[in-house]
Design an enzyme around this catalytic site. Structure first.
Site, short mmCIF file in Angstrom:
data_model
loop_
_atom_site.label_atom_id
_atom_site.label_comp_id
_atom_site.label_asym_id
_atom_site.label_seq_id
_atom_site.Cartn_x
_atom_site.Cartn_y
_atom_site.Cartn_z
N GLY A 110 1.61 72.84 13.26
CA GLY A 110 2.43 72.86 14.46
C GLY A 110 3.48 71.77 14.40
O GLY A 110 3.91 71.36 13.33
N CYS A 111 3.85 71.29 15.55
CA CYS A 111 4.85 70.23 15.64
C CYS A 111 4.38 68.99 14.89
O CYS A 111 3.26 68.52 15.09
CB CYS A 111 5.12 69.89 17.10
SG CYS A 111 6.26 68.53 17.32
N PHE A 112 5.23 68.45 14.03
CA PHE A 112 4.80 67.30 13.23
C PHE A 112 4.59 66.04 14.05
O PHE A 112 3.91 65.13 13.63
CB PHE A 112 5.69 67.04 12.02
CG PHE A 112 7.18 67.05 12.21
CD1 PHE A 112 7.81 66.73 13.39
CD2 PHE A 112 7.99 67.40 11.13
CE1 PHE A 112 9.19 66.73 13.52
CE2 PHE A 112 9.38 67.40 11.24
CZ PHE A 112 9.97 67.07 12.44
#
Length: 183
Positions: A15-17
């Site tokens: 997902g979002c880093f």
């Protein structure tokens, strides 16, 4: 640092880093974390390009760690507990191939460990749905822009950080308290 001064690198997408970055920075044995991109065809992509979902790249964290202080398996156990590895190309409201669950292995030992972990999760029915985590060789890695590095600590008041990152990190810190760096 290990006695030999040796470090290893793991590259993970969940997902979002920003969420992964915030968690892995807190683990004892992790030397450095860098947000970036891999797994696609666009050369030297920008964040804006990756966000379109057309580059093929995933948002990843590149984790440099001391294998004598934390194992690759430990990194994978954390990985599978801080994101949903059963949703294809999405994490929560973040949708697109750039948010896929993926382990980009650096060598055959990492590949074998990743595949064994996925098989173990499936055999033990840890999740209600099948694990869709991609296990692929790391090809070319591109560091993310400077403003993405250590994003949560630099921007704790930002809306996404308050609503998404902070609650994930609170759960992570409670579950892995014994593995956290001294503050």
């Amino acid at each position: 640092m290990s006695e030999e001064g040796r470090v290893e690198v793991a590259t993970l997408a969940g997902g979002c880093f920003w969420c992964l970055d915030g968690a892995y920075r807190d683990l004892r044995g992790v030397v450095a974390v860098e947000s970036g991109y891999t797994g696609g065809q666009t050369v030297d992509p920008t964040y804006e390009q990756v966000c379109t979902g057309t580059t093929g790249h995933a948002e990843v964290v590149r984790i440099t760690y001391d294998p004598n202080a934390i194992s690759y398996r430990d990194l994978l156990e954390v990985f599978f507990s801080i994101h949903d590895p059963t949703t294809l190309n999405r994490q929560g409201a973040d949708v697109g191939t750039q948010y896929r669950s993926a382990i980009f292995y650096h060598d055959e030992t990492q590949r074998d460990a990743a595949e064994a972990m996925v098989a173990e999760l499936e055999a033990n029915r840890v999740f209600d749905d099948p694990v869709v985590t991609e296990v692929s060789p790391l090809t070319v890695y591109y560091p993310g822009e400077g403003y993405h590095q250590d994003y949560y600590r630099q921007n704790p008041g930002q809306g996404y950080c308050q609503v998404v990152v902070a609650p994930k990190l609170a759960k992570f810190r409670a579950k892995y308290a014994s593995m956290l760096k001294d503050r």
